[in-house]
Design an enzyme around this catalytic site. Structure first.
Site, PDB file in Angstrom:
ATOM      1  N   HIS A  37      -9.756   5.526  21.216  1.00 27.33           N
ATOM      2  CA  HIS A  37     -10.704   5.301  22.309  1.00 27.33           C
ATOM      3  C   HIS A  37      -9.982   5.306  23.656  1.00 27.33           C
ATOM      4  CE1 HIS A  37     -14.218   4.288  19.795  1.00 27.33           C
ATOM      5  NE2 HIS A  37     -13.262   3.974  18.927  1.00 27.33           N
ATOM      6  N   ASP A 137     -17.651   2.551  26.736  1.00 27.37           N
ATOM      7  CA  ASP A 137     -17.558   3.071  25.373  1.00 27.37           C
ATOM      8  C   ASP A 137     -18.728   2.515  24.551  1.00 27.37           C
ATOM      9  OD1 ASP A 137     -16.628   2.763  22.453  1.00 27.37           O
ATOM     10  OD2 ASP A 137     -14.969   3.919  23.292  1.00 27.37           O
TER      11      ASP A 137
END
Length: 172
Positions: A37, A137
């Protein structure tokens, strides 16, 4: 969710984007803990800088109980190579349960992210006068209402003009 490559095209994970017009000084990126990520958000930051060189990118990082030196080394490398990308490390939080009582890593991750909401709010408040966009995210869903507070007139969308649909050849 990791970044995927299909025929040399880079597809980023689903993101929540709060974009305040006009584009000002700082774009804040908030990835889930984990190298995949973080790398995806750095690639996105690099792309944003290519398209909007006058902005700076701040990436909020969440300490994880099983942190490795690889993340620190990666952040140091990005910081020295790309001065327009900075990192704001959120303070560590205490888990609400013993590690052994969690069923899986995802449960730990969601708990850490939820417990970090007040730290995210403080970080956004310290940057608030310069924030033009906040990109969250998908695993950081507990921070979406916080992001909305700092861009109150923004539209929430998966992608907007600020983000291209396909990204080709972005390296870290």
């Amino acid at each position: 969710m990791e970044t995927k490559r299909f025929n040399d095209q880079l597809y980023l994970p689903w993101l929540a984007l709060f974009h305040c017009y006009p584009l000002m000084d700082t774009v804040v990126l908030y990835p889930s803990p984990g190298m995949g990520h973080l790398v995806s958000m750095v690639k996105l930051g690099k792309l944003l800088l290519l398209q909007h060189p006058s902005v700076s990118v701040t990436i909020l990082t969440t300490p994880f109980p099983f942190g490795t030196s690889a993340v620190s080394m990666f952040i140091a490398g990005v910081t020295s190579a790309i001065p327009s990308i900075s990192f704001h490390s959120l303070p560590p939080v205490s888990l609400s349960q013993e590690l052994s009582s969690y069923f899986n890593m995802e449960q730990i991750t969601f708990d850490i992210l939820r417990l970090n909401d007040s730290n995210v709010r403080d970080a956004l408040a310290s940057l608030s006068s310069n924030i033009s966009s906040i990109i969250v995210d998908m695993f950081c869903s507990s921070a979406v209402p916080l992001a909305a507070q700092f861009c109150p007139n923004a539209d929430l969308c998966k992608r907007k003009k600020l983000l291209p649909k396909k990204i080709t050849n972005v390296s870290v």
